[in-house]
Scaffold this motif. Structure first.
Motif, PDB file in Angstrom:
ATOM      1  N   ALA A 485       0.781  -1.225   0.011  1.00  0.00           N
ATOM      2  CA  ALA A 485      -0.159   0.020  -0.070  1.00  0.00           C
ATOM      3  C   ALA A 485       0.898   1.357  -0.059  1.00  0.00           C
ATOM      4  O   ALA A 485       1.939   1.436   0.825  1.00  0.00           O
ATOM      5  CB  ALA A 485      -0.878  -0.098   1.231  1.00  0.00           C
ATOM      6  N   GLU A 486       0.486   2.199  -0.793  1.00  0.00           N
ATOM      7  CA  GLU A 486       1.120   3.488  -0.769  1.00  0.00           C
ATOM      8  C   GLU A 486       0.634   4.276   0.242  1.00  0.00           C
ATOM      9  O   GLU A 486      -0.338   4.226   1.062  1.00  0.00           O
ATOM     10  CB  GLU A 486       0.988   4.240  -2.080  1.00  0.00           C
ATOM     11  CG  GLU A 486       1.362   3.423  -3.411  1.00  0.00           C
ATOM     12  CD  GLU A 486       0.887   4.039  -4.629  1.00  0.00           C
ATOM     13  OE1 GLU A 486       0.000   5.064  -4.649  1.00  0.00           O
ATOM     14  OE2 GLU A 486       1.518   3.482  -5.703  1.00  0.00           O
ATOM     15  N   ARG A 489      -2.668   6.237  -0.207  1.00  0.00           N
ATOM     16  CA  ARG A 489      -3.676   5.555   0.112  1.00  0.00           C
ATOM     17  C   ARG A 489      -4.252   5.408   1.417  1.00  0.00           C
ATOM     18  O   ARG A 489      -5.326   5.330   1.717  1.00  0.00           O
ATOM     19  CB  ARG A 489      -3.501   4.327  -0.761  1.00  0.00           C
ATOM     20  CG  ARG A 489      -4.830   3.293  -0.614  1.00  0.00           C
ATOM     21  CD  ARG A 489      -6.054   4.043  -1.432  1.00  0.00           C
ATOM     22  NE  ARG A 489      -7.176   3.180  -1.281  1.00  0.00           N
ATOM     23  CZ  ARG A 489      -8.420   3.489  -1.969  1.00  0.00           C
ATOM     24  NH1 ARG A 489      -8.502   4.502  -2.425  1.00  0.00           N
ATOM     25  NH2 ARG A 489      -9.363   2.617  -1.738  1.00  0.00           N
ATOM     26  N   LYS A 492      -5.449   8.602   3.208  1.00  0.00           N
ATOM     27  CA  LYS A 492      -6.946   8.601   2.877  1.00  0.00           C
ATOM     28  C   LYS A 492      -7.628   7.561   3.688  1.00  0.00           C
ATOM     29  O   LYS A 492      -8.896   8.117   4.045  1.00  0.00           O
ATOM     30  CB  LYS A 492      -7.067   8.408   1.180  1.00  0.00           C
ATOM     31  CG  LYS A 492      -8.603   8.595   0.778  1.00  0.00           C
ATOM     32  CD  LYS A 492      -8.617   8.421  -0.569  1.00  0.00           C
ATOM     33  CE  LYS A 492     -10.059   8.678  -0.985  1.00  0.00           C
ATOM     34  NZ  LYS A 492     -10.189   8.378  -2.562  1.00  0.00           N
TER      35      LYS A 492
END
Length: 585
Positions: A485-486, A489, A492
């Protein structure tokens, strides 16, 4: 354990108690050995006995480990009893009595399974508990031998070298001699002859092809059963940011590893905290759990976890130290782990056919067959499996009976069997390795490979059903997201759900990626969870899991482990094939 200790002492006393005195002696003991190039020995024994009291006859014990006894004939009525280690020839009649001088003539064929160019044989064994006044021996070999390569040992078991108590000569392919001093009880005669290379012809066992075929058939059947009933269908990971609805961390662990461990149960602590039932305080040394509300859902395992943590309805808090020293908690938690892994709960995610008792039993038998055939090769195609005899001693058998009769719950007996077998195996492995026949190495490797394949097929029999595959796809997608996962992201996701990090944390833990999940949030502002009392940082979770798992491990304090009340030409006489001894009856 007191009863076990009593039986151990009784067994020891029986071992050291003196043998009963025999009521006969041997006046003359003449032995003729005829040996061929295939290591077949035709043995002829002429024994003159003198009974000082009435007896029915004698029992002749012939060691048969790593050899085979056949074509037995005796000058009068006899019966034969075979065991792993010896052949007992019982001579005489139960309705007749003998006293005074009596002669016995015994003949038999002894097929040796030695793989060295030597002849190592006990002409008279060291197990006769009677004196032997006179003894003569003749050994006829198939080809000429070097007199300097012949050694004779006389005395009790372990006596090395020639002590001068006999006269013998070597002529061409003959060795003959006689003793000059009577043999005392438990003394014998052993001959050891070193042969030149090629003296004996070693034929391959007639069981070689049978073993090859057996290994291939058993392994092929294991593979086919696994391929039909246990082979997992392909599961495609589905991109997921949350675990599937209604799936607990224990469900995730069971689908991914086919078993729920204490690790999965520990993850339920954080899961229940996320539901608002528990508040957690955790540091390096200990943790504290406070009950906020009772679990009112319909999941029996979550209800059981709350009940085991807070046993009394008035109990509102519990610490790790208290749980670690609670015998009741340890027993309850262990029982919960066993219960959640029962077949009826696995049916939710796995095919019923892959959990069939008959299939698992058949797979187990095929695996055992592969292992047994491999051992058969290891012991050079010896049916007696003499090296395994120590594993079935009276004492170990008693422990095994106790363990089985207790429904496999007697830990002391289980530990005893494990330690006993390990010690015996450690003592036997060097000798087994040193005696491996080089000709058997390819088949031995094949046996090990086949046994490994059968073991893997047996272990991988559980097959997810359609529902299990759908859930597994989402879990694999979630695991992939956790790993890659970035930051944007994740920021958010936390903005949308401030509790997001903590809701995923128990699943990341059972999926084996909790460290990566924590690392992903190293530079992301994550608010404190509502269920935390005091500061709950990333290390707090690791401390919580470590300390909680420690509390569920067996210890002396919680009754999981019990302390023990106790502290803890060469050749030699009796070292070859043949020999043995005898007694009256």
């Amino acid at each position: 354990m007191k009863k076990i200790f009593f039986w151990n002492i009784l067994f020891f006393l029986l071992l050291i108690s003196p043998s009963r005195a025999e009521n006969f002696f041997i006046e003359n003991y003449d032995v003729v050995l005829r040996v061929n190039r295939e290591q077949n020995v035709w043995v002829s024994e002429n024994i003159d006995t003198v009974f000082t009291q009435s007896s029915h006859g004698i029992i002749l014990d012939i060691p048969s480990s790593k050899s085979h006894i056949s074509n037995i004939s005796v000058s009068e009525q006899y019966t034969v009893n075979r065991s792993l280690e010896k052949v007992s020839v019982k001579i005489g009649k139960a309705d007749e009595w003998i006293k005074g001088a009596h002669n016995y003539k015994i003949n038999f064929q002894h097929l040796l399974r030695g793989k060295d160019n030597e002849f190592y044989y006990n002409i008279i064994g060291t197990d006769w508990n009677v004196p032997i006044n006179n003894a003569r021996f003749t050994v006829v070999l198939p080809q000429k031998i070097n007199p300097d390569d012949v050694g004779i040992s006389i005395g009790k078991y372990g006596t090395k070298g020639f002590n001068g108590n006999a006269v013998f000569e070597v002529r061409e392919n003959y060795v003959s001699g006689y003793i000059t001093k009577p043999l005392q009880p438990y003394e014998g005669i052993t001959i050891h002859i070193k042969m030149p290379d090629g003296y004996f012809v070693f034929h391959k066992s007639k069981y070689v092809k049978i073993v090859w075929l057996g290994l291939l058939i058993c392994t092929l059947l294991s593979f086919l059963i696994w391929h039909i009933f246990g082979r997992d269908e392909h599961v495609t990971p589905v991109v997921s940011f949350y675990p599937p609805p209604g799936v607990l961390p224990t469900d995730a662990e069971q689908l991914c590893t086919e078993k729920v461990s204490k690790k999965g149960l520990a993850a339920l602590i954080v899961y229940l905290a996320n539901l608002g039932h528990i508040k957690i305080t955790s540091d390096k040394s200990d943790f504290m759990l406070k009950k906020i509300s009772d679990y009112d859902g319909d999941n029996e395992f979550l209800s059981a976890v709350m009940g085991f943590l807070f046993r009394d309805k008035y109990e509102k808090a519990v610490c790790g130290y208290h749980l670690k020293n609670s015998k009741e908690f340890y027993k309850s938690w262990t029982a919960l782990e066993k219960n959640i892994n029962r077949k009826k709960y696995k049916k939710r995610f796995f095919e019923k056919s892959s959990m069939s008792f008959l299939l698992w039993g058949l797979m187990g038998l095929l695996m055992c067959a592969d292992i047994s055939l491999t051992l058969f090769v290891l012991f050079d195609y010896d049916f007696s499996f003499g090296y395994l005899a120590p594993f079935f001693s009276v004492e170990a058998l008693m422990m095994l009976i106790i363990w089985v009769s207790s429904g496999f719950k007697n830990r002391a007996a289980a530990i005893y069997i494990l330690l006993f077998s390990s010690i015996q195996l450690a003592a036997l492995v060097p000798q087994m390795v040193s005696e491996i026949n080089p000709e058997n190495i390819p088949q031995l490797i094949m046996g090990c490979v086949c046994s490994l394949i059968s073991l893997i097929c047996f272990k991988e029999m559980l097959k997810p059903n359609w529902y299990g595959r759908q859930i597994l796809g989402h879990l694999l997608g979630l695991k992939k997201f956790i790993e890659v996962a970035e930051k944007a992201r994740l920021e958010k996701m936390v903005e949308e759900n401030p509790e997001y990090f903590y809701q995923i944390l128990p699943y990341a833990y059972v999926l084996g990626v909790s460290d990566k999940w924590i690392k992903q949030f190293a530079n992301i502002a994550v608010p404190q969870p509502e269920w935390s009392e005091g500061s709950f940082h990333f290390n707090s979770f690791n401390y919580l899991m470590k300390n909680f798992n420690s509390a569920t491990m067996p210890s002396v304090a919680n009754g999981g482990i019990r302390r023990s009340s106790s502290s803890g030409g060469g050749g030699f006489s009796g070292g070859g094939f043949g020999g043995g001894g005898g007694r009256s009856w």
